[in-house]
Design a protein around this motif. Structure first.
Motif, PDB file in Angstrom:
ATOM      1  N   UNK A   1     -48.368-125.988 -32.917  1.00 34.19           N
ATOM      2  CA  UNK A   1     -46.945-125.949 -32.544  1.00 34.19           C
ATOM      3  C   UNK A   1     -46.545-127.202 -31.761  1.00 34.19           C
ATOM      4  N   UNK A   2     -47.482-127.717 -30.968  1.00 30.92           N
ATOM      5  CA  UNK A   2     -47.168-128.897 -30.143  1.00 30.92           C
ATOM      6  C   UNK A   2     -47.265-130.202 -30.930  1.00 30.92           C
ATOM      7  N   UNK A   3     -47.877-130.161 -32.090  1.00 30.52           N
ATOM      8  CA  UNK A   3     -48.084-131.372 -32.893  1.00 30.52           C
ATOM      9  C   UNK A   3     -46.922-131.562 -33.854  1.00 30.52           C
ATOM     10  N   UNK A   4     -45.982-132.403 -33.490  1.00 29.07           N
ATOM     11  CA  UNK A   4     -44.814-132.639 -34.341  1.00 29.07           C
ATOM     12  C   UNK A   4     -45.181-133.284 -35.665  1.00 29.07           C
ATOM     13  N   UNK A   5     -46.342-133.937 -35.745  1.00 29.35           N
ATOM     14  CA  UNK A   5     -46.747-134.629 -36.971  1.00 29.35           C
ATOM     15  C   UNK A   5     -47.702-133.798 -37.824  1.00 29.35           C
TER      16      UNK A   5
ATOM     17  N   UNK B   1     -52.223-127.954 -41.853  1.00 36.01           N
ATOM     18  CA  UNK B   1     -52.417-127.560 -40.456  1.00 36.01           C
ATOM     19  C   UNK B   1     -51.468-126.420 -40.071  1.00 36.01           C
ATOM     20  N   UNK B   2     -50.229-126.507 -40.557  1.00 35.11           N
ATOM     21  CA  UNK B   2     -49.258-125.450 -40.256  1.00 35.11           C
ATOM     22  C   UNK B   2     -49.689-124.133 -40.899  1.00 35.11           C
ATOM     23  N   UNK B   3     -50.180-124.222 -42.149  1.00 34.62           N
ATOM     24  CA  UNK B   3     -50.651-123.009 -42.825  1.00 34.62           C
ATOM     25  C   UNK B   3     -51.841-122.406 -42.074  1.00 34.62           C
ATOM     26  N   UNK B   4     -52.724-123.251 -41.578  1.00 37.53           N
ATOM     27  CA  UNK B   4     -53.865-122.763 -40.791  1.00 37.53           C
ATOM     28  C   UNK B   4     -53.379-122.103 -39.504  1.00 37.53           C
TER      29      UNK B   4
END
Length: 399
Positions: free
Chosen positions: A12-16, A21-24
């Motif tokens: 959530x903190x990683x804007x990039x 990664x989002x699916x994980x």
């Protein structure tokens, strides 16, 4: 779980963050949610063993509705019957939706079939892990269909073969009678017994009749059976009652609800034949008010015992106990006087509400107070000052 939560925060903190990664991160959310649901079910089971109204406590803590809280208790019961599914939920391998699919399907089955379904489904835990909720729900429905594959006729024949009547004298010298009857015989016998109670005890009750409503009902039923066996009730056989409920508040309904006076499951082919000899009664309801029902619905102070007509009318409004969150079926409830009989209450429809034996005892012995609004909005006050409220009863609300 801690690692999963940290991973979620990091994504959530990683804007990039990329799609993978989002699916994980979403997968980790699902696993954490499932773990929490499993722990919630375990706590709900423990709470239910310590308080009389766990749904109210759950609703207050979770800030949700009593209906949603009741589903939490149902989910906990299902997980207790399916330990393999409980393990998979605790591991985050399945979701609460998988468990709820089992709960919904099990409600359509009788006791032995429900237990058989739980046993079958519990062996399908690995299937649940690999399936979506919809896919698993379809498989659960298939298993339920297999349990009911004979369309009820073979089961009815087995029930008829298992009809039994036992009698014995106990240590107190009481003659005991215990019977098991198939559902077709059941609706006829229940109608005969109900009719005898109404005919024999409408004006006065026998001596030594208990004052507690539940014990009184049992006493009168026993006396009515005694008189029927002696032939004192005229020997007229009872006709089963077929109640048609028309709910004017349900514009999208397919049709009216039709049901027997006792909750039995009768095969469709036999049902059609039995309906031809039944008494068909129509009750029309709208927004918590009975618009039409046959018979006298207001008996005043002439009798404390609610009549068959009053029970019929209230059946049109209630599917279960009137206490918020309680799912005990209407046929297992007693009609309680809102203003107690001993306090001058009348046996009128507006002063009666169905409550199960557990909550009836709470009202009479534990200081619970209930009130009804003009459209049967129910307000419950408990001794600790807590207040629970409902809108008009909705018998069509999904269980």
């Amino acid at each position: 779980m801690v690692e999963r939560v940290e991973h979620i925060d990091a994504v959530c903190a990683d804007a990039a963050a990329d799609a993978a990664s989002i699916e994980a991160g979403l997968l980790a959310v699902r696993e954490v949610t499932a773990w929490a649901e499993a722990r919630q079910a375990a706590l709900v089971r423990r709470l239910a063993s310590k308080v009389s109204f766990p749904e109210a406590a759950i609703a207050k803590i979770a800030r949700t509705s009593l209906g949603h809280a009741a589903k939490s208790t149902e989910r906990a019961d299902t997980l207790e019957s399916t330990p393999n599914l409980a393990d998979r939920l605790g591991d985050g391998a399945i979701t609460a939706g998988h468990v709820d699919a089992v709960t919904r399907c099990s409600k359509q089955l009788d006791g032995p079939q429900r237990r058989a379904l739980f046993d079958r489904v519990d062996q399908l835990a690995d299937v649940a892990v690999a399936a979506t909720v919809d896919e698993f729900a379809k498989r659960v429905r298939l298993e339920a269909t297999r349990l009911q594959a004979d369309d009820g006729l073979d089961r009815l024949e087995r029930q008829k073969a298992n009809t039994r009547l036992n009698t014995w004298v106990d240590a107190e010298g009481m003659w005991n009678l215990r019977g098991r009857f198939d559902p077709v015989a059941g609706v006829k016998l229940a109608a005969t017994l109900d009719g005898a109670v109404e005919t024999l005890f409408a004006e006065r009750v026998p001596e030594r009749c208990p004052t507690d409503p539940i014990e009184k009902h049992k006493f009168l039923a026993a006396r009515a059976l005694e008189r029927l066996l002696e032939g004192a009730a005229g020997g007229k056989p009872g006709r089963p009652e077929y109640l048609v409920v028309v709910d004017a508040d349900a514009p999208g309904q397919v049709g009216p609800v039709a049901e027997w006076s006792i909750p039995v499951d009768i095969p469709a082919r036999v049902l059609a034949e039995l309906a031809g000899e039944a008494d068909v009664t129509t009750v029309v309801v709208r927004h918590g008010v009975v618009l039409h029902a046959p018979g006298e619905l207001n008996l005043g102070r002439t009798t404390r015992l609610a009549s068959r007509a009053q029970r019929r009318a209230l059946r049109g409004l209630y599917r279960s106990c009137g206490i918020p969150g309680c799912t005990v079926g209407y046929d297992r409830c007693e009609l309680h006087h809102i203003i107690w009989w001993r306090n001058g209450g009348r046996t009128d429809l507006e002063n009666l509400v169905p409550v199960c034996s557990k909550h009836h005892a709470k009202i009479h012995h534990d200081g619970w107070v209930i009130e009804l609004g003009p459209n049967r909005e129910l307000t419950l006050r408990t001794p600790d000052g807590t207040i629970h409220s409902t809108g008009p009863p909705g018998r069509r609300t999904a269980a």
